[in-house]
Design a protein around this motif. Structure first.
Motif, PDB file in Angstrom:
ATOM      1  N   ARG A  10      61.696  11.054 -45.633  1.00 56.56           N
ATOM      2  CA  ARG A  10      61.733  11.597 -43.889  1.00 56.56           C
ATOM      3  C   ARG A  10      62.352  10.737 -42.658  1.00 56.56           C
ATOM      4  O   ARG A  10      63.495  11.007 -41.569  1.00 56.56           O
ATOM      5  CB  ARG A  10      61.245  12.730 -43.590  1.00 56.56           C
ATOM      6  CG  ARG A  10      61.282  13.543 -42.173  1.00 56.56           C
ATOM      7  CD  ARG A  10      59.862  13.800 -41.883  1.00 56.56           C
ATOM      8  NE  ARG A  10      60.408  15.137 -40.578  1.00 56.56           N
ATOM      9  CZ  ARG A  10      60.091  14.601 -39.285  1.00 56.56           C
ATOM     10  NH1 ARG A  10      60.452  13.045 -39.144  1.00 56.56           N
ATOM     11  NH2 ARG A  10      60.645  15.471 -38.444  1.00 56.56           N
ATOM     12  N   HIS A  11      61.319   9.839 -43.154  1.00 59.27           N
ATOM     13  CA  HIS A  11      61.426   8.730 -41.590  1.00 59.27           C
ATOM     14  C   HIS A  11      63.220   8.101 -41.979  1.00 59.27           C
ATOM     15  O   HIS A  11      63.138   7.728 -39.967  1.00 59.27           O
ATOM     16  CB  HIS A  11      60.032   7.674 -41.523  1.00 59.27           C
ATOM     17  CG  HIS A  11      60.066   6.022 -40.713  1.00 59.27           C
ATOM     18  ND1 HIS A  11      59.588   7.224 -39.008  1.00 59.27           N
ATOM     19  CD2 HIS A  11      59.948   5.227 -40.868  1.00 59.27           C
ATOM     20  CE1 HIS A  11      59.392   5.878 -38.640  1.00 59.27           C
ATOM     21  NE2 HIS A  11      60.536   4.506 -39.467  1.00 59.27           N
ATOM     22  N   LEU A  12      62.957   7.916 -42.196  1.00 59.61           N
ATOM     23  CA  LEU A  12      64.794   7.150 -42.496  1.00 59.61           C
ATOM     24  C   LEU A  12      66.065   7.763 -42.331  1.00 59.61           C
ATOM     25  O   LEU A  12      66.070   7.109 -41.592  1.00 59.61           O
ATOM     26  CB  LEU A  12      64.307   6.300 -44.219  1.00 59.61           C
ATOM     27  CG  LEU A  12      65.812   5.511 -44.494  1.00 59.61           C
ATOM     28  CD1 LEU A  12      65.868   4.283 -43.899  1.00 59.61           C
ATOM     29  CD2 LEU A  12      65.764   5.147 -45.820  1.00 59.61           C
ATOM     30  N   VAL A  13      65.126   9.132 -42.979  1.00 56.28           N
ATOM     31  CA  VAL A  13      66.859   9.604 -42.306  1.00 56.28           C
ATOM     32  C   VAL A  13      66.180  10.494 -41.308  1.00 56.28           C
ATOM     33  O   VAL A  13      67.709  10.355 -39.763  1.00 56.28           O
ATOM     34  CB  VAL A  13      66.460  11.053 -43.127  1.00 56.28           C
ATOM     35  CG1 VAL A  13      67.838  11.713 -42.477  1.00 56.28           C
ATOM     36  CG2 VAL A  13      66.947  11.089 -45.166  1.00 56.28           C
ATOM     37  N   SER A  14      65.802  10.366 -40.101  1.00 59.63           N
ATOM     38  CA  SER A  14      65.280  10.648 -39.024  1.00 59.63           C
ATOM     39  C   SER A  14      65.426  10.037 -37.947  1.00 59.63           C
ATOM     40  O   SER A  14      66.243   9.585 -36.900  1.00 59.63           O
ATOM     41  CB  SER A  14      63.635  11.530 -38.405  1.00 59.63           C
ATOM     42  OG  SER A  14      63.512  10.871 -37.002  1.00 59.63           O
ATOM     43  N   ARG A  15      65.736   8.504 -38.588  1.00 56.14           N
ATOM     44  CA  ARG A  15      65.536   7.530 -37.024  1.00 56.14           C
ATOM     45  C   ARG A  15      67.563   6.796 -37.725  1.00 56.14           C
ATOM     46  O   ARG A  15      67.820   6.475 -36.948  1.00 56.14           O
ATOM     47  CB  ARG A  15      65.031   5.525 -37.670  1.00 56.14           C
ATOM     48  CG  ARG A  15      63.452   5.855 -37.088  1.00 56.14           C
ATOM     49  CD  ARG A  15      63.471   6.300 -35.639  1.00 56.14           C
ATOM     50  NE  ARG A  15      62.022   6.433 -35.530  1.00 56.14           N
ATOM     51  CZ  ARG A  15      60.975   5.886 -35.523  1.00 56.14           C
ATOM     52  NH1 ARG A  15      61.155   4.531 -35.360  1.00 56.14           N
ATOM     53  NH2 ARG A  15      59.926   6.196 -35.050  1.00 56.14           N
ATOM     54  N   THR A  16      68.373   7.187 -38.640  1.00 54.42           N
ATOM     55  CA  THR A  16      69.541   6.870 -38.638  1.00 54.42           C
ATOM     56  C   THR A  16      70.138   8.138 -38.787  1.00 54.42           C
ATOM     57  O   THR A  16      71.499   7.243 -39.634  1.00 54.42           O
ATOM     58  CB  THR A  16      69.500   6.013 -40.807  1.00 54.42           C
ATOM     59  OG1 THR A  16      68.876   6.964 -41.545  1.00 54.42           O
ATOM     60  CG2 THR A  16      68.355   5.035 -40.335  1.00 54.42           C
ATOM     61  N   GLY A  17      70.286   9.473 -39.140  1.00 52.82           N
ATOM     62  CA  GLY A  17      70.556  10.322 -39.162  1.00 52.82           C
ATOM     63  C   GLY A  17      70.870  11.286 -37.999  1.00 52.82           C
ATOM     64  O   GLY A  17      70.561  10.651 -36.872  1.00 52.82           O
ATOM     65  N   LEU A  18      71.091  12.412 -37.913  1.00 50.56           N
ATOM     66  CA  LEU A  18      71.396  13.224 -36.910  1.00 50.56           C
ATOM     67  C   LEU A  18      70.276  14.462 -37.038  1.00 50.56           C
ATOM     68  O   LEU A  18      71.465  15.688 -38.131  1.00 50.56           O
ATOM     69  CB  LEU A  18      72.882  13.521 -36.411  1.00 50.56           C
ATOM     70  CG  LEU A  18      73.661  12.157 -35.597  1.00 50.56           C
ATOM     71  CD1 LEU A  18      75.321  12.520 -35.307  1.00 50.56           C
ATOM     72  CD2 LEU A  18      72.914  12.052 -34.367  1.00 50.56           C
ATOM     73  N   GLY A  19      69.363  14.143 -37.291  1.00 50.37           N
ATOM     74  CA  GLY A  19      68.832  15.498 -37.762  1.00 50.37           C
ATOM     75  C   GLY A  19      68.146  15.328 -39.266  1.00 50.37           C
ATOM     76  O   GLY A  19      68.613  14.103 -40.019  1.00 50.37           O
ATOM     77  N   VAL A  20      66.569  15.527 -39.421  1.00 50.51           N
ATOM     78  CA  VAL A  20      66.021  15.804 -40.355  1.00 50.51           C
ATOM     79  C   VAL A  20      67.052  16.849 -41.531  1.00 50.51           C
ATOM     80  O   VAL A  20      65.594  17.420 -42.149  1.00 50.51           O
ATOM     81  CB  VAL A  20      64.716  14.896 -40.592  1.00 50.51           C
ATOM     82  CG1 VAL A  20      64.452  14.922 -41.844  1.00 50.51           C
ATOM     83  CG2 VAL A  20      63.853  14.675 -39.321  1.00 50.51           C
ATOM     84  N   GLU A  21      67.828  16.465 -42.135  1.00 53.77           N
ATOM     85  CA  GLU A  21      68.351  17.282 -42.922  1.00 53.77           C
ATOM     86  C   GLU A  21      67.697  17.108 -44.572  1.00 53.77           C
ATOM     87  O   GLU A  21      67.862  15.943 -44.999  1.00 53.77           O
ATOM     88  CB  GLU A  21      70.041  16.898 -43.642  1.00 53.77           C
ATOM     89  CG  GLU A  21      70.432  16.923 -41.903  1.00 53.77           C
ATOM     90  CD  GLU A  21      72.317  16.757 -42.181  1.00 53.77           C
ATOM     91  OE1 GLU A  21      72.769  17.524 -42.616  1.00 53.77           O
ATOM     92  OE2 GLU A  21      72.969  15.501 -42.136  1.00 53.77           O
TER      93      GLU A  21
END
Length: 430
Positions: A10-21
């Motif tokens: 989740r942390h990786l997605v949160s910092r590198t995406g747009l929204g925690v899909e």
């Protein structure tokens, strides 16, 4: 081996995406950190939406110098088309299958800002956006040389008015102060020298492409950072790129955007900058170092970054498929929250971090989150919400980077819980 837990994915997605899909998190959960980082750094190509209707440079530019009425008309056209362009990028971020590319394009848009208000040229800003996304994960040296030739930047920093005998120092000063070495490494004489080197760099008449005019260029030798010769523009950029502080200052900006709002320690900055230089300024190589670092994964750095308005607006919609506002309304919400795309406040861009939060912007944020999440929680209504977690704790772990501040609702229900979590102060950070 460092196998990602749900929380770490989740942390990786949160910092590198747009929204925690949810799907993105589950796809990375159970992978090694190194494998997950490589997936993030190598996104599948995603199509870019066609440009909105924009007046070309060669038609809009003459209006600025025509008359008072012409300037007024040019300003009106630029404002209307600017909102259209802002909506175009928001729509791109909402629909893209490669959110990391959009996030990196936004990072570079803030590193090399240009604005609608100064340029009055939305068509040039659209071209600049395409250039930034092309180089988003490429080579910093190539990116900076492309920025120096970018028509929107040439207008924004008056580079196209920098000619032999009448040098304009705006681009030279920002190249030194903001884009490369920083204020402690140069003096006013360096600014004058760099400005002289870039005389003759402009935009071709009747078009919107970079053009070099030998007749408007001053080829005389200059002294820049202690080196004297007749430099070309590219040679000056190479000189500034190779200066140790350039890599260090970029590392500091990457840290602030992807790791923590707190200042990085000197040893970390120097280590990452040295690795960046050894990789010949490959942006992806730097991000690989950052995303595999202990500092990035340190639990104390989670929940340490305030979500930008774009991250809050676009990310909330992408995260849980909440019914979204019209694109025009989202453009207005970005304005009210302090982040107008293609219109940063000045050449330093948005300061970010805690500067996103004020009494006014916090009210707008809360109002937006309340509106998109409330519904009638006492009725079974199909709102289009996508809430895949199976229990309360899984929902909390998915929606928040840190434990909630407020007490969770006592009445069960995933929609009620989602509403409470979105209105919790912890939802404002990533």
């Amino acid at each position: 081996m460092n196998i990602l837990t749900f929380s770490e994915a989740r942390h990786l997605v949160s910092r590198t995406g747009l929204g925690v899909e949810w799907e993105s998190v589950k796809n990375l959960e159970g992978l090694t950190r190194e494998k997950a980082v490589e997936i993030v750094l190598n996104p599948a190509p995603a199509p870019v939406r066609p440009a909105p209707a924009l007046t070309p440079w060669h038609k809009l530019e003459p209006m600025r110098d025509d008359s008072a009425q012409g300037r007024k008309d040019a300003w009106s056209i630029a404002q209307n088309e600017g909102k259209r362009l802002q909506g175009w990028w928001i729509e791109q971020m909402l629909l893209t299958s490669s959110p990391f590319i959009e996030r990196m394009t936004l990072f570079w848009h803030n590193y090399f800002p240009s604005s609608i208000q100064k340029t009055l040229q939305p068509s040039l800003l659209h071209k600049q956006n395409l250039m930034l996304r092309q180089h988003a994960l490429g080579n910093f040296r190539h990116l900076l040389k492309a920025v120096a030739r970018d028509p929107a930047m040439l207008v924004y920093l008056d580079g196209y008015e920098n000619v032999k005998g009448r040098p304009n120092e705006n681009f030279a000063r920002e190249l030194l102060e903001l884009f490369t070495v920083g204020t402690s490494e140069y003096g006013q004489a360096d600014v004058k020298a760099v400005a002289k080197v870039f005389t003759g760099w402009g935009i071709s008449p009747g078009q919107s492409e970079f053009a070099y005019s030998a007749g408007q260029h001053d080829p005389s030798p200059v002294t820049i950072l202690g080196r004297t010769r007749a430099f070309s523009g590219d040679e000056v950029i190479d000189l500034l790129i190779e200066h140790p502080r350039t890599a260090e200052r970029l590392v500091e900006r990457v840290w602030q955007n992807f790791v923590s709002g707190k200042r990085p320690d000197k040893a970390t900055v120097q280590s990452w900058a040295a690795q960046f230089r050894r990789a010949d300024f490959d942006i992806k190589a730097l991000l690989r170092v950052v995303f595999n670092s202990p500092q990035f994964w340190d639990a104390t750095n989670r929940g340490s970054l305030v979500k930008s308005p774009v991250e809050l607006l676009v990310g909330t919609v992408r995260m849980a498929n909440y019914p979204r506002e019209s694109t025009g309304e989202m453009v207005n919400l970005c304005r009210l929250m302090g982040q107008q795309l293609f219109d940063p406040p000045n050449v330093r861009g948005w300061l970010g971090g805690e500067n996103w939060i004020s009494t006014q912007t916090l009210l707008v944020r809360a109002s937006y989150l309340s509106k998109v999440s409330r519904g009638n929680l006492n009725r079974r209504v199909d709102t289009g919400l996508r809430l895949p977690p199976k229990d309360q704790q899984e929902m909390v772990n998915w929606m928040l980077a840190v434990p909630p501040v407020n007490k969770l609702p006592e009445i069960p229900g995933s929609r009620r819980l989602a509403n409470a979590l979105m209105l919790d102060p912890a939802f404002q950070v990533s």
